[in-house]
Design an enzyme around this catalytic site. Structure first.
Site, mmCIF file in Angstrom:
data_model
loop_
_atom_site.group_PDB
_atom_site.id
_atom_site.type_symbol
_atom_site.label_atom_id
_atom_site.label_comp_id
_atom_site.label_asym_id
_atom_site.label_seq_id
_atom_site.Cartn_x
_atom_site.Cartn_y
_atom_site.Cartn_z
ATOM 1 N N ASP A 16 -26.949 47.921 -35.223
ATOM 2 C CA ASP A 16 -27.697 48.358 -34.363
ATOM 3 C C ASP A 16 -28.035 49.796 -33.316
ATOM 4 O O ASP A 16 -28.638 49.979 -32.807
ATOM 5 C CB ASP A 16 -27.945 47.257 -32.422
ATOM 6 C CG ASP A 16 -27.576 45.822 -33.383
ATOM 7 O OD1 ASP A 16 -28.319 45.838 -33.987
ATOM 8 O OD2 ASP A 16 -26.689 45.063 -33.054
ATOM 9 N N CYS A 17 -26.464 50.101 -34.049
ATOM 10 C CA CYS A 17 -26.148 51.626 -33.109
ATOM 11 C C CYS A 17 -25.975 52.640 -34.856
ATOM 12 O O CYS A 17 -25.431 51.883 -35.406
ATOM 13 C CB CYS A 17 -25.348 51.479 -32.241
ATOM 14 S SG CYS A 17 -24.578 50.943 -32.483
ATOM 15 N N CYS A 371 -8.870 50.953 -19.003
ATOM 16 C CA CYS A 371 -10.347 50.060 -18.410
ATOM 17 C C CYS A 371 -11.113 51.617 -17.394
ATOM 18 O O CYS A 371 -12.583 51.230 -17.285
ATOM 19 C CB CYS A 371 -9.831 49.990 -16.676
ATOM 20 S SG CYS A 371 -8.376 47.459 -17.648
ATOM 21 N N ASP A 413 -45.597 69.240 -31.670
ATOM 22 C CA ASP A 413 -46.947 68.672 -32.165
ATOM 23 C C ASP A 413 -47.873 69.573 -31.434
ATOM 24 O O ASP A 413 -47.882 70.029 -30.291
ATOM 25 C CB ASP A 413 -47.253 67.605 -32.931
ATOM 26 C CG ASP A 413 -49.035 66.752 -33.010
ATOM 27 O OD1 ASP A 413 -49.096 68.243 -34.229
ATOM 28 O OD2 ASP A 413 -49.977 66.328 -32.631
ATOM 29 N N THR A 415 -52.038 68.624 -31.287
ATOM 30 C CA THR A 415 -52.747 67.694 -30.643
ATOM 31 C C THR A 415 -51.725 66.136 -29.892
ATOM 32 O O THR A 415 -50.663 65.282 -29.915
ATOM 33 C CB THR A 415 -53.304 67.381 -31.593
ATOM 34 O OG1 THR A 415 -54.306 68.393 -32.320
ATOM 35 C CG2 THR A 415 -54.964 66.454 -31.587
ATOM 36 N N ASP A 610 -47.195 62.702 -30.910
ATOM 37 C CA ASP A 610 -47.405 61.642 -30.985
ATOM 38 C C ASP A 610 -48.248 60.532 -31.567
ATOM 39 O O ASP A 610 -48.873 59.521 -31.328
ATOM 40 C CB ASP A 610 -48.633 61.659 -29.780
ATOM 41 C CG ASP A 610 -49.829 62.538 -30.154
ATOM 42 O OD1 ASP A 610 -49.284 62.842 -30.934
ATOM 43 O OD2 ASP A 610 -50.912 62.486 -29.720
ATOM 44 N N ASP A 696 -4.474 53.252 -10.554
ATOM 45 C CA ASP A 696 -5.854 53.650 -12.256
ATOM 46 C C ASP A 696 -6.606 52.714 -11.479
ATOM 47 O O ASP A 696 -7.448 53.396 -11.554
ATOM 48 C CB ASP A 696 -4.969 52.648 -12.508
ATOM 49 C CG ASP A 696 -5.545 52.521 -14.339
ATOM 50 O OD1 ASP A 696 -6.085 53.704 -14.584
ATOM 51 O OD2 ASP A 696 -6.387 51.515 -14.497
#
Length: 741
Positions: A16-17, A371, A413, A415, A610, A696
């Site tokens: 996924d990443c 944490c 780009d 256009t 685009d 903390d």
């Protein structure tokens, strides 16, 4: 004894990443005989370079144990051997299945339900709240901890999963089970969202092949028959009717027409095609019938090459790891080692009291529990992404948000990106007729046409409120223009070359036409009953904020560069107006090659586009940015999107990235500073366990509050400076709505 260098491709599901890609790469590199690995999250593939003795089955099993089912592909991208049908069916399921059936949804949903039940116990039966939250935490943490263990065994011991597990366990030890359960749930939800984004990107790239028709019309023995595109041999002559998409690359054998090449070149105006001209698969034929001789097989046509280029660019792009991943690699083992050293070294080396020093070691482990870092860094990223999304600046995750701010070259780009993406009438020349008459007659001839030139003329006629007389016997002349009668008089509107064949242009008229053509404008000449009446020029004009947007990029230290498939004359005309370096006449693979060359020179490249023709370059860049109103493929291939289509938004997205990174650095400094202070005081015996834990917790509150300040981020003309962007106000000028398509 030398070995042969082999390259093997795999389908890897469930990534996924970039963090997933990094773990897969590390695991693959640990297999004996593997020399190099390239992983693409978007294409769901892995390319392994290896020697003859490398065990590819063992490699697939190793990666599968990480939670990423892996199958070998043949050279055509299909599953090899007996896995062929299964892998393809499963791949189709991945693309077509609804998001709620994704594997990572189940643990996230279970964690959410358990958390809701625990919260209800906290209100209705407080005595059972702690066990309920511990159970909710366990439901969410078990799959994370399992992945942490498997990643450690595969060579990634300090992954984000390890950090989450340590943070959750540490939170339980200090009595914060509720917070731990919430953090784990949010982590699982984030993984689900990453999975949805990755699946959509894969589906959009696969849909590119839908641009090419499944069949082609072939003339054989005096009859026309439909044949599968895959069966077209090079040299076959196909018939392309008006309005059809071309099924193959080829050369025009007979006929004349205008062809819309926007899917391939991005050019806003259809190009005239006649005998001997090249045409591309996936482009759209205009009003004329074309007979085309096929010059490339289906697997080698233009669209197929674009699909391959996107996949190759994704595979060759090194993954950008999460900020917290990189930090965890050093921080987590350092804290664990320090705590163990404090607990063991003094008793062994100096005869210290074991219980006293073990207590201090445990205190250090709890104080060092990340944490605050686990919560605050994603909080800054989430706040930054949210602030951007509210203003139409979308980024696909924290890695993208980090990289945008480091861009040194922005390749744009023309256009639809620097220009409005549609031609407008810029000049109406009056020769033997009045200006309004020329526009009125041209609009009459073009009434009902969907050609971009016609749309521009009709829009200008409507805007100027000129009369629109009825035209009789109007018809398109393929490859030339349109003709018809108005008030019984014959008129022709078409290219200067076609007009000259009907009536010679005078010296003054020819000079005026040539002058406009040199500025990159397209012209249509109006011939009235054998005389030149006038001419109309159109051009795809720059967005009104384009110059300002480019100036702001330069002010941010970013070099802008135009990459376009349009003609050199049109590109240089726009480039001269905007003061930007131009490279024109580029095919999709040319744009990708330029991006890769810039990368090899050490530049951090952002690519803005685009269209489908931009997809390979978008994928090859460090950051691909799609402009609003672009194609689905561009939006999904890109890492970020500018929804409002403003060029000034590019500087804003850079400023937002720099503001978020500055905030994260502040958060890390605060969290680590307080931890360092209490680590020292605890070892010296000045503070005990609970004061340190409270400090903390205070650090967590501070850094989270600091991160939330990003929700107030506002773009401004000064934002690219990298100063805290929440200090800026909205711009007072009116450019905000400029250039919206």
């Amino acid at each position: 004894m030398s070995q042969t260098e082999n390259r093997t491709r795999f389908r890897v599901e469930g990534m996924d990443c970039a963090s997933c890609a990094a773990k897969v790469e590390t695991a693959a590199l640990r297999v004996p005989g593997v020399e190099a690995v390239m992983v693409s999250v978007t294409a769901a593939t892995m390319v392994v370079t290896h020697g003859d003795d490398a065990d590819m089955r063992a490699l697939a099993r190793s990666i599968g144990r990480l939670g990423y089912p892996t199958s070998r592909l043949d050279d055509g991208g299909k599953a090899a051997g007996h896995d062929h049908a299964h892998a393809h069916a499963h791949a189709a399921d991945i693309v077509d299945a609804p998001w709620w059936n994704a594997p990572k949804v189940r643990p996230a949903a279970a964690s959410g339900v358990a958390l809701a039940i625990a919260t209800a116990f906290g209100v209705l039966a407080p005595s059972l709240a702690t066990p309920a939250f511990l159970l909710a935490l366990a439901i969410g943490l078990v799959p994370i901890a399992r992945r942490a263990v498997m990643a450690a065994l595969a060579g990634s011991p300090f992954s984000i999963e390890t950090l989450m597990t340590v943070a959750a366990v540490g939170a339980v030890l200090i009595g914060a089970a509720e917070e731990a359960a919430v953090v784990v749930f949010l982590f699982l939800v984030g993984e689900v969202l990453e999975g949805i984004a990755a699946a959509r990107a894969r589906a959009s790239i696969s849909s590119l092949v839908g641009l090419v028709p499944k069949t082609a019309r072939v003339e054989r023995n005096g009859a026309v028959e439909d044949v599968p595109v895959e069966a077209l041999a090079i040299g076959t002559v196909i018939l392309v009717r008006p309005g059809d998409r071309l099924p193959a690359d080829g050369t025009v054998e007979d006929g004349a027409s205008h062809v819309d090449e926007a899917p391939v070149t991005g050019e806003s105006m259809p190009r005239a095609k006649a005998k001997g001209d090249s045409v591309f698969a996936g482009t759209v034929n205009g009003a004329g019938v074309l007979r085309v001789r096929v010059t490339a097989a289906a697997e080698d046509n233009t669209i197929a090459r674009i699909v391959r280029l996107v996949a190759e660019a994704q595979e060759s792009r090194a993954p950008t790891e999460r900020i917290i991943d990189r930090f965890a690699r050093a921080y987590t083992p350092a804290i664990m080692a320090l705590a163990a050293l404090v607990a063991v070294a003094p008793p062994l080396l100096a005869g210290g009291d074991w219980s006293d020093w073990i207590y201090k070691g445990l205190a250090l482990l709890l104080i060092g529990c990340p944490c605050a870092l686990v919560i605050s860094t994603p909080a800054a990223v989430a706040a930054g992404l949210s602030a951007g999304a509210r203003r139409g600046l979308l980024m696909k995750g924290g890695a993208v948000l980090e990289t945008v701010g480091r861009v040194t070259v922005m390749a744009l780009d023309k256009t639809g990106t620097l220009t409005e993406g549609r031609p407008r009438v810029t000049d109406v020349l009056a020769f033997s007729a009045e200006r309004t008459t020329v526009l009125s007659l041209a609009a009459a001839l073009e009434a009902g046409s969907s050609h971009p030139f016609a749309v521009a003329i009709l829009a200008a006629a409507t805007e100027e409120r000129v009369p629109l007389p009825p035209a009789g016997a109007a018809r398109a002349v393929p490859g030339e223009g349109v003709e018809g009668k108005v008030g019984g008089v014959a008129f022709f509107l078409g290219s200067p070359e076609a007009a000259a064949r009907r009536c010679a242009l005078g010296e003054t008229e020819a000079a005026a036409v040539a002058s406009l053509q040199r500025t990159g404008k397209s012209l249509a000449v109006l011939v009235a009953n054998g005389r030149i009446a006038g001419a109309i020029a159109v051009r795809d004009e720059p967005r009104v904020d384009a110059r300002d947007g480019l100036d702001r990029l330069r002010a941010a230290g970013i070099r802008p560069l135009m990459l376009t498939g349009d003609t050199l004359a049109s590109a240089e005309a726009v480039g001269s107006d905007l003061g930007i370096e131009v490279r024109a006449g580029l095919m999709p693979d040319d744009k990708r090659a330029i991006v890769m060359a810039l990368r090899s020179e050490g530049a951090v490249v952002g690519k803005v586009g685009d269209g489908i023709n931009d997809a390979p370059a978008l994928a090859a860049a460090h950051v691909g940015i799609a402009m609003g109103g672009g194609t689905d493929v561009a939006l999904e291939t890109a890492d970020a999107a500018i929804l409002h289509g403003r060029v000034t938004d590019l500087a804003d997205i850079v400023a937002l990235s720099r503001a978020v990174m500055a905030n994260i650095r502040q958060n890390i400094a605060v969290a680590l500073g307080l931890k360092a202070l209490f680590l020292v005081t605890t070892v010296l015996g000045v503070t005990g366990l609970w004061p340190a834990i409270l400090a903390d917790t205070g650090a967590t509150v501070l850094v989270t509050a600091n991160a939330m300040r990003l929700l107030g981020w506002r773009p401004s003309a000064a934002a690219a400076s990298g100063k805290p962007a929440w200090a800026f106000r909205e711009p007072t000028h009116s450019q905000g709505g400029a250039g919206v398509v």
